[in-house]
Each structure stands twice: as structure tokens, then as C-alpha cells.
Design an enzyme around this catalytic site. Structure first.
Site, mmCIF file in Angstrom:
data_model
loop_
_atom_site.group_PDB
_atom_site.id
_atom_site.type_symbol
_atom_site.label_atom_id
_atom_site.label_comp_id
_atom_site.label_asym_id
_atom_site.label_seq_id
_atom_site.Cartn_x
_atom_site.Cartn_y
_atom_site.Cartn_z
ATOM 1 N N CYS A 39 31.936 18.724 -5.931
ATOM 2 C CA CYS A 39 31.847 17.933 -7.179
ATOM 3 C C CYS A 39 31.591 16.450 -6.916
ATOM 4 O O CYS A 39 31.192 15.715 -7.815
ATOM 5 C CB CYS A 39 33.126 18.098 -7.989
ATOM 6 S SG CYS A 39 33.569 19.817 -8.236
ATOM 7 N N ASN A 60 33.341 22.638 -16.095
ATOM 8 C CA ASN A 60 33.154 21.937 -14.821
ATOM 9 C C ASN A 60 31.829 22.399 -14.203
ATOM 10 O O ASN A 60 31.695 23.563 -13.829
ATOM 11 C CB ASN A 60 34.341 22.268 -13.907
ATOM 12 C CG ASN A 60 34.268 21.572 -12.558
ATOM 13 O OD1 ASN A 60 33.253 20.978 -12.206
ATOM 14 N ND2 ASN A 60 35.352 21.654 -11.804
ATOM 15 N N HIS A 84 34.799 12.751 -13.107
ATOM 16 C CA HIS A 84 34.417 14.150 -12.941
ATOM 17 C C HIS A 84 35.019 14.974 -14.080
ATOM 18 O O HIS A 84 36.159 14.755 -14.478
ATOM 19 C CB HIS A 84 34.908 14.659 -11.586
ATOM 20 C CG HIS A 84 34.592 16.108 -11.378
ATOM 21 N ND1 HIS A 84 33.325 16.615 -11.583
ATOM 22 C CD2 HIS A 84 35.369 17.155 -11.022
ATOM 23 C CE1 HIS A 84 33.342 17.914 -11.343
ATOM 24 N NE2 HIS A 84 34.573 18.269 -11.014
#
Ligand code: COA
Length: 333
Positions: free
Chosen positions: A119, A290, A260
Site C-alpha cells: 500500500c 482498500n 491510505h
């Protein structure tokens, strides 16, 4: 790790993103696994996620996001000099997804490669390309975060399948002209002692998928969610504070934090620790879940197009992911 930031300034000249058409809602997931919209919403903040179509690969989504970023900048594909794709869900183990993107775009002069930093990958790509442009090695760079996580999810595991989605985001970087905003500071870090917390155990050379283990779904995401949660809050707080300090800013100077997009509770905890009010923290995970390396890139593009910041504003990008990895950037737009 953080290099000196006193080189030639580099600007983010434009952004783009792409989300596949199909939407999978929490209600859809209720019919797949033993879960509820109430559980997913209250524990994560996620309401829906996008799913790539069959035959739609990571490189296809990356290409669409890249085309939108190039269009915004007015840069022709044949003038792109560097393409970095951050992904943990490449089309193929080799060649790199960036090679397919180069071909799709017709960016034949560009050097193209992938990086795997989960990520945090898009911000790793930002730091690498910023340095390469500063050094004069390349005039510009197209950095892309793109993921087809739906291909690496165990759709029978309720603890992971509700969390992730597919998509891509991109940005064009180049030398900043006089008076333009630029990337003020970057920070990246890794803790390889925590590889067990979040990984895809199978499908690599350590554990190839064979007829014998094919039914164990080893090529899907495995995660110790509670542990990851704690690390995410601390690492993102520290990395954001590092770039804020290095850029000579305080919380009051920050127009927007783009964190994030993994879990709303993580985002709220970071906003709290950075003392930045919630209306100055960008959130879109309710729509997309996500999307790993794509998340920050998509969020940056959306916030940009929604005019959540303008020329002269300071924004903070901060990410965290498997590895463990973390990264942050302070940008004057
Ligand atoms: N639906 C319903 N119940 C679920 C569920 C789901 N989708 N997933 C897990 N549960 C259950 C668990 O089985 C557990 O039940 P039990 O108490 O009977 O054992 C209960 O809910 C609580 O599970 P727990 O894992 O303790 O929940 P949590 O509050 O820690 O939330 C996460 C789980 C995954 C949402 C949370 O830990 C998280 O977001 N972690 C970080 C993940 C992340 O950001 N990863 C990516 C980093 S880049």
C-alpha cells in the site's frame, strides 16, 4: 529513510484515476459470506468496492488512469521518459506490469519497471522518481498505483474479503518551473520483521501453487488484522510527522491530509494524533475499500479534481502496508 530534499524541485503536474465499472456492495457480500453491512460499516467504514471485469487486468486499469493523468497535463505518451507501476497484483510475475502499460500507452521511449511495496508503493514510486528527475536522469515520470486485488482474495474468508477493491491512480511528475508548487519532503520506511502480519503466502518461489496444495488458497491475502491496525496508526503518524517537520510545517499549515484508505478507524486515529480536524482529512474508502498501492493515487486524483486544495496549499500524503512498509510526502501544490 529520507534523503536530502535540497535538490532541483519536482512538481506533481497532473493526476488521473480509474475504477472498474462493477460495484460490490456490503449487501452483495452478505450473500457471499457470514457478514453484515452493519459489521463492515462500523468496523471499517467501507460500504462498497469496485471489481475488475473478467479479462480486465491490472495493466488495463493502470493504462486508463495514466491516460487521464497525461491528458490533464497535456503530455504526449511518446514524451514520457519513466513509468513506475506500484502493485502487488501484477498481470504476470514477469515481465513487469509497467511494460504492458508502456506498450498500451505507446510510450515507447520510456523506461518502465514495477515496484512492490504494497500500500506504500505509490509513495515509494514518488520518492524514487522525484530523485531521478532531480538528478537529471529523466525529464518526467508517470507513476501509477494499480491493483486487481479481487484475483488474490479468498472469497470465503470474511475477515479479508470485505476489505479490498480494485482500481488505479496515476500522477505525472516533472521539474518544477519558477513559482510552481513542489514535493517538499518525503519519507519511506520498512520493517521486515513483520512480514508475517500481512502477506500472500503462495504463488511465489517459496511456495509455488501445485496440484497438491491448490485447494488451500495460498495465493490469497492473509492478515492478522488487529496487529496490522496498531502498526498502521503508529507508523503513519510518525512518517507524517517526519515530513511535516522536514518541510518546516505545523498541523495548522496543512490544507488536506490524504491517508491510505484501509479503515476509517485508522484514519480517525491518525487525524487525532496529528491534531488535524476531520474536515481536513480526505476519505473515499466508503466507495472503494482498500485498493492497496492504488488507494493514495486514486484519493489524490479525486481530491485534486474536487478542488479540495489549490495552488500554494500544503497537503500530506501518508501510507502504510505489507512488509511492513510506510511512506509519507509533504507537497506544496
Ligand atoms: N463480518 C462479521 N464478523 C466478522 C467479520 C466480518 N466480515 N470479520 C471478522 N469478524 C468477526 C471475527 O470473527 C471476530 O469474531 P469473534 O470475536 O467471535 O472471534 C469479531 O468479528 C472481531 O474480529 P476482530 O478481528 O477482532 O475485529 P477488529 O475490530 O480487529 O476488525 C479489521 C477487523 C480487519 C477490520 C481490523 O482489524 C483492521 O482494519 N485491521 C487493519 C487492516 C488493514 O488496514 N489492513 C491493510 C493494511 S494496508
Amino acid at each position: 529513510m529520507s534523503g536530502t530534499e535540497s535538490q532541483m524541485p519536482v512538481t506533481i503536474a497532473g493526476t488521473g484515476s480509474y475504477l472498474p465499472e462493477k460495484i460490490l456492495t456490503n449487501a452483495d457480500l452478505e450473500s457471499l459470506v457470514d457478514t453484515t453491512d452493519e459489521w463492515i460499516t462500523s468496523r471499517t467504514g467501507i460500504k462498497a468496492r469496485h471489481m475488475a471485469a473478467p479479462g480486465e487486468h491490472t495493466s488495463h486499469m493502470a493504462t486508463k488512469a495514466a491516460e487521464r493523468a497525461l491528458q490533464q497535463v497535456g503530455l504526449a505518451a511518446e514524451d514520457v521518459e519513466l513509468i513506475i507501476v506500484a502493485t502487488i497484483t501484477p498481470d504476470t510475475l514477469t515481465p513487469a506490469t509497467a511494460c504492458y502499460v508502456q506498450q498500451n500507452l505507446g510510450a515507447h521511449r520510456a523506461v518502465a519497471f514495477d515496484i512492490s511495496a504494497a500500500c506504500s508503493g505509490f509513495l515509494y514510486a514518488m520518492k524514487i522518481s522525484k530523485r531521478l528527475i532531480s538528478d537529471g536522469a529523466f525529464k518526467n515520470a508517470l507513476i501509477i498505483g494499480a491493483e486487481k486485488l479481487s484475483s488474490f482474495i479468498n472469497w470465503e474468508d470474511r475477515t479479508t474479503c470485505v476489505l479490498f477493491g480494485d482500481g488505479a491512480g496515476a500522477a505525472v511528475l516533472r521539474k518544477a518551473e519558477e513559482g510552481e508548487g513542489h514535493i517538499l519532503a518525503t519519507d519511506i520506511g520498512t520493517d521486515g520483521a513483520q512480514t508475517h502480519l500481512l502477506n500472500i503466502p503462495g504463488g511465489g518461489s517459496a511456495c509455488p501453487i501445485t496440484i497438491q496444495n491448490a485447494d488451500q488458497r495460498l495465493a490469497t491475502l492473509a492478515m492478522l488484522g488487529k496487529e496490522v491496525f496498531k502498526h498502521a496508526v503508529t507508523r503513519m503518524r510518525d512518517s507524517a510527522n517526519t515530513v511535516i517537520a522536514r518541510a518546516g510545517l505545523t498541523a495548522a499549515d496543512i490544507k488536506l491530509v490524504i491517508p491510505h484508505q484501509a479503515n476509517l478507524r485508522i484514519i480517525d486515529a491518525i487525524a487525532d494524533r496529528l491534531a488535524v480536524p476531520n474536515d481536513r482529512v480526505f476519505v473515499n474508502l466508503h466507495k472503494y475499500g482498500n485498493t492497496s498501492a492504488a488507494a493514495i493515487a486514486i484519493a489524490l486524483d479525486e481530491a485534486h479534481r474536487e478542488k479540495r486544495f489549490e495552488h500554494g496549499d500544503h497537503i500530506i500524503l501518508v501510507a502504510f502496508g505489507a512488509g511492513l512498509t510506510w511512506a509519507a510526502a509533504a507537497v506544496r501544490w
